[in-house]
Design an enzyme around this catalytic site. Sequence first.
Site, short mmCIF file in Angstrom:
data_model
loop_
_atom_site.label_atom_id
_atom_site.label_comp_id
_atom_site.label_asym_id
_atom_site.label_seq_id
_atom_site.Cartn_x
_atom_site.Cartn_y
_atom_site.Cartn_z
N GLU A 276 1.21 -1.00 0.04
CA GLU A 276 -0.19 0.16 -0.01
C GLU A 276 1.21 1.36 0.20
OE1 GLU A 276 -2.74 -0.49 -0.40
OE2 GLU A 276 -2.86 -2.53 -0.07
N HIS B 59 -7.70 -4.35 0.06
CA HIS B 59 -7.00 -3.67 0.55
C HIS B 59 -6.77 -3.33 1.47
CE1 HIS B 59 -7.23 -1.43 -3.27
NE2 HIS B 59 -8.24 -1.48 -3.71
N ASP C 114 -4.61 -8.25 0.10
CA ASP C 114 -4.44 -9.03 -1.64
C ASP C 114 -3.29 -9.36 -2.17
OD1 ASP C 114 -6.50 -6.52 -1.56
OD2 ASP C 114 -4.81 -4.88 -2.24
#
Lengths: 724, 123
Positions: A540, A679, A684
Amino acid sequence: MKFDKRELAATLAPGLVLVVAALVAGGLFAATLEPAERDALTTMLEPRAALLLLAWLLLSGALGALLRQAYLRWVAASARLAEEAGVLLATDMQRDLALQGSAETRALAEVINQLVRQRSAMRDDVAAQVQEASRGVEQERNRLAALMAELTQSVVVCNLDGRILLYNSRARTQFRSLSSAPALAGGTELIGLGRSIYAVLDRALVAHALESVQQRLQRGAAHPSAQFITGTRAGQLLRVQMAPVRAIASDSDATALNGFVLMLDNITRDFADESERDRLLHALTEGSRASLGNLQAAVEMLDYDDVDAATRERFHGVIRDEVRTMSQRIQQLASHTTQTLKTRWPLEDMLGADLLAATSRRIEAQHGCRTAADAVDAALWLKVDSYSLLQALLYLAGRLVEEFGVKLVQLRLARSDGRARLDLVWSGHTLSSETVSSWETEPMQSHARGSESLALTLRDVIERHDGAFWFERERVRHESLFCLLLPLAPAGEQLDAAQFVHGQSRPEAYDFDLFATSVQARELADRRLTELAYTVFDTETTGLQPSAGDEILQIGATRIVAGKLRREDCFEQLVNPQRDIPAAGIPIHGIEPEMVADAPTIDAVLPAFHAFAHDTVLVAHNAAFDMRFLQLKQAQTGVVFDQPVLDTLLLSAVVHPQQDSHGLEAIAERLGVTVLGRHTALGDAMVTAEIFLKLIPLLAERGIHTLGQARDAAQQTYYARIKY
Amino acid sequence: MSKHVLIADDEPNIVISLEFLMKREGHRVTVARDGDAALDTIRRERPDLVLLDVMMPGKSGFEVCQAVRADEALAAVKILMLSAKGRDTDLAKGSALGADAYMTKPFSTRELADKVRELLGPA
């Protein structure tokens, strides 16, 4: 209804045969007639031609119908039966064939029907047995796993490459405490299915232990295990016991190995305690001897009558002095606990001849010096730490070769007053006592890379064995020699080690699938996708432009080993980006600035992640994006991710070139992967891993089996042109 | 006949007793405080017997012993090693290096005197 040429031929054949027969017979008959008779016959037949034609038509029609029936009954029915039986053979279908045609054909069909029924009955039976057997295996495995979980000792099973096949929870905790630099990975970078045990243990040590296990096996020892002590990079001391896992398949060779079991004990604490106890004991015995000796001598002198007053006073002085010294010593011992002293390490039984054989081999290989071992007592069992002793002998031979150009050393082994005397003999070149003493006390050059545990001196090794070492010269034979006195193994223990295994008896063993994935000498690119180990990861980030200052906020990763997702083997870490987090992104990744305020920076996280991903292929969705972030940190952190990378986005485009979307969710839906926790980096990564596992068989359908093929195919897709 | 005995030991507390004992036995006594001094004295004065301590500063008793035995000219010098180390490996090492006898501290002075008499032979 299908048109059958042969059926038509069978129907028309009689008419044709009749015409031909009539023409031939008529021709022959006409040839025997006089012209006058021929004319008479012609006049007789001509008016009746229609009648003849009618008779021919009737006859050939009747015969044709008859022959067609026969054809259908005997030929066509059999052909159809063969065709239908062929279909049954090619498929798993179970259905009865229609009974038709002649009685014989019907009987044949009936027999085939019975065979088909028998076949499916047998198939069901086999399936049931297989199911039963695999339930049994599953049960045994569960039982084994439960057993292992209960053990207080760490157990690790490896194949011959040192890849971990099995470990218990205790081992996991232990490895966590062994993990050194990348504290963030918490030991998962050290232990995990498919990981190499050599990340923790020195390869040379393990190889040495394996060799001695192998020797014991070949001799037929009942308990062919070996043990050694090793220091880890984190400064811990491990006692390792190794037992072989024997190959099951090759019945002929009972000594073949296909792996080994390691039982590990962290003895750092025990060892320190033991050292301290030993030191105290040592100080008490050795240290007091001298004082006692002085005391005894002085007291005994006082017994003589002819001691004058002055001398008597001197002896009294000695006694007072020594008593004071001893009191001080006792006091020191009681209070002082810091100094450490090297003490004996656990020793193992080893056949002396084996040790010498191993030594000869290593000396020849490492120093290019010839060796001879003629006077060896083959019955002597030593009690030694074979690894350090071997290193010591290698070291001595090495110095002889380097400093005196010795070309041939001879090894001898004999019993000498309840001990073993090992001689390392060469001719010529005598040594001064200064040289011998410096060789004895200088740290031995370690020939094994990265093993700091070997910063020992020869004297340490000798003391560890409670032995002795000296240099001798035999003038007559013009020989020089180093003599090592070593302990012999007690008789009882030898017996145990020499118990012979009877004929076919084998250890109970479990058939672990992973044992099969042994020795892979092939190039990585040629290895099959199904057999590789993968680290599937996701990041992320603060934004979508790594080159414009966006940073990593979180790294999540999981592993795929032997074709299975290892959910328990995961890595998840928030990263302090050392910049603000754009508000636009927060609803997507859910990472608020205060969550990362205390998180480590990328400098600390990348080495840990690198260790976690060691020795695997990286997999990510839209990998180019994540890899760009990692690459931009290369210069700053010095961490280079140079392993192969696969991209699920590109692979999806390879498998489904006609689809518009290759987004993670679209692919997940297409392949039937349930999406949970999207997310977060780890969520993920898990989805990506499941997608990747589903893509592997789809790639195989397109003839893409190896890593190299997958990379090439991915490169040719349109999406591969996107750069970040 | 008086013999020459060298006492090689760095501990004065034992030297006092050994010196008294040897003199009482009627021998001439010389004392060396470390290994190097002991070796020098042996080479220079060729004593009949050396009471050689193993643990000494400079050369150890083992080294002195080996050096003496390497020199043919000193073959007549008897060596009795004294050690605070009680390990039998040291004993084996001492006799391998050519010591005539080996005694472990603490020892009985009577036994020591007997041993010395035995080594020096009939006076």
